[in-house]
Design an enzyme around this catalytic site. Structure first.
Site, PDB file in Angstrom:
ATOM      1  N   ASP A  17       7.538   6.922  -1.520  1.00 34.22           N
ATOM      2  CA  ASP A  17       6.755   7.913   0.135  1.00 34.22           C
ATOM      3  C   ASP A  17       8.296   6.542   0.893  1.00 34.22           C
ATOM      4  OD1 ASP A  17       5.781   8.482  -1.562  1.00 34.22           O
ATOM      5  OD2 ASP A  17       3.910   8.300   0.155  1.00 34.22           O
ATOM      6  N   ARG A  97      -4.049  -4.679   5.583  1.00 31.75           N
ATOM      7  CA  ARG A  97      -3.196  -4.069   6.598  1.00 31.75           C
ATOM      8  C   ARG A  97      -2.921  -4.854   7.702  1.00 31.75           C
ATOM      9  NH1 ARG A  97      -1.275  -2.604   2.328  1.00 31.75           N
ATOM     10  NH2 ARG A  97      -1.372  -0.417   1.693  1.00 31.75           N
ATOM     11  N   ASP A 126      -5.244   4.140   5.723  1.00 32.27           N
ATOM     12  CA  ASP A 126      -4.666   3.182   5.546  1.00 32.27           C
ATOM     13  C   ASP A 126      -3.746   3.399   7.726  1.00 32.27           C
ATOM     14  OD1 ASP A 126      -5.040   1.257   4.222  1.00 32.27           O
ATOM     15  OD2 ASP A 126      -2.976   1.740   2.765  1.00 32.27           O
ATOM     16  N   SER A 178      -0.372   5.982  -7.336  1.00 28.84           N
ATOM     17  CA  SER A 178      -0.140   4.864  -6.786  1.00 28.84           C
ATOM     18  C   SER A 178      -0.520   4.039  -7.271  1.00 28.84           C
ATOM     19  CB  SER A 178      -0.514   6.257  -5.848  1.00 28.84           C
ATOM     20  OG  SER A 178      -1.644   6.345  -4.927  1.00 28.84           O
TER      21      SER A 178
END
Length: 403
Positions: A17, A97, A126, A178
């Site tokens: 990505d 994050r 996210d 993922s």
């Protein structure tokens, strides 16, 4: 009309990505792309990052070691609260994050970049976690979220774009799901895991052996706490990151910390995730044991009543929100006497508390004993029970009178 973007800082992992995003940003916005990767415990995954980012078009590459900061300032505060989302998820991605976003914003300011970007999809959590953090730090920043803009809406389209532009990516056939890894956990989502009936393949797991294959002999471990934080294992003082890494190693070899969860995302849909959190699983069990003898009952119950809300704040991306900071201040106040030693047994996927002791213990054998004592008069319980049953007795009497 929006001002032209000359520089953008991309949160870059080197996966499919973000590799595609790096090239797409440069082409779409005709801008300089600065790649930033936070080292928060991904291990060998970071090795090819610098070369790969530069080959894909990054003008500058940052790879910052944030492991100690991650554990000390994000993981430990959450574990002082025993934070857990929906009873199972120990918030491994959620806690990482805001740290990544904070450092990304620092780089944006250093580089005079007008924008920041991330690789989160428009369906996930996210995107919210990153962007709430960006705006809490600098409301004027411009955010580019490619998954909400481009027409590359499938893995097949991404692979085709990568092939067209000569971007080397690992075949998704080798990993039909993922992953996201840091010092607290590894998560697995998507692909073959999207059907919640399908069990995760055994060869998928990285941090933990199967409990079936774990050693037949139990391992004993002592963890020392000071003010709610672990500071030593078996008497050896360790930094926060080294301590969590050691818990991961010893927990993983004993098959501890696997979780298979269907969770409720903030955006509204349910999602299936499989997690490995060996060190975190051990740490939470030990911390709760330490609290059990050092925290006042009513303080503990009040704190515990707020934990679902606190965990939800972190999961939903509100780390830098005033309500989370307010709760953190209260939580940290409860930890002042949470110091001492906890002994654990690790065995085939289980983490069992064997003992706990503290100089601040509120537990008293004199009070709790079934033997004769002088501090508790058992007859006093009669009045206590009658007073607490008063409303129950009145309710039944009123029912009888109305019959």
């Amino acid at each position: 009309m929006e001002k032209k973007i000359n520089k953008v800082v991309l949160a870059y992992s080197g996966g499919l990505d973000t590799s595609v995003i790096l090239k797409w940003l440069a082409e779409t916005y005709d801008c300089e792309v600065i790649a930033f990767a936070a080292d928060i415990g991904q291990g060998e995954e970071l090795d090819p990052i610098d070369e790969k980012a530069r080959k894909t078009g990054a003008s500058v590459v940052y790879i910052d070691d944030l492991k100690e900061e991650f554990v000390r300032d994000y993981v430990f505060p959450a574990f002082r609260a025993n934070a857990i989302y929906e009873g199972q998820y120990l918030l491994g991605t959620s806690l990482a994050r805001p740290l990544i976003a904070r450092r990304q914003m620092e780089i944006a300011h250093e580089q005079n970049a007008e924008a920041v970007s991330h690789g989160a999809t428009g369906k996930g959590n996210d995107q919210v976690r990153f962007e709430l953090s960006y705006y809490a730090i600098d409301p004027s920043i411009r955010v580019v979220a490619p998954w909400r803009e481009w027409d590359l809406n499938s893995r097949t389209a991404l692979m085709a774009f990568a092939e067209k532009h000569g971007i080397a990516v690992t075949s998704t056939k080798e990993k039909p799901y993922s992953t996201d890894r840091n010092l607290l956990h590894i998560s697995y989502e998507g692909g073959i895991l999207e059907d919640p009936w399908n069990p995760p393949p055994e060869d998928m797991f990285v941090l933990t052996v199967s409990p079936h294959d774990a050693p037949d002999k139990a391992e004993i471990m002592d963890i020392t706490f000071e003010n709610g934080d672990p500071v030593a294992i078996d008497g050896q003082n360790l930094s926060p990151a080294r301590l969590l890494a050691e818990l991961n190693r010893r927990g993983g070899q004993n098959g501890i910390g696997r979780a298979d969860i269907v969770e409720n995302r903030f955006v509204g849909m349910k999602s299936r995730g499989v997690y490995e959190t060996p060190g975190g699983t051990i740490l939470r069990a030990a911390h709760m044991a330490m609290e059990s003898i050092t925290m006042d009952r009513e303080v503990m119950h009040l704190r515990d009543s707020l934990i679902p809300k606190y965990a939800e704040m972190i999961y939903n991306g509100f780390w830098f929100a005033p309500e989370r900071e307010l709760l953190q201040t209260m939580i940290d106040e409860t930890q002042k006497n949470v110091s001492g030693l906890v002994r654990l047994e690790l065995y085939k996927g289980n983490c069992r508390v064997l003992g706990r002791k503290s100089a601040h213990s509120l537990y008293s054998e004199d009070f709790a004993t079934f033997e004769d004592d002088t501090v508790y008069h058992q007859k006093d319980a009669e009045g206590f029970i009658r007073l607490n049953s008063l409303r129950l007795r009145i309710r039944k009497l009123m029912e009888k009178q109305g019959a």
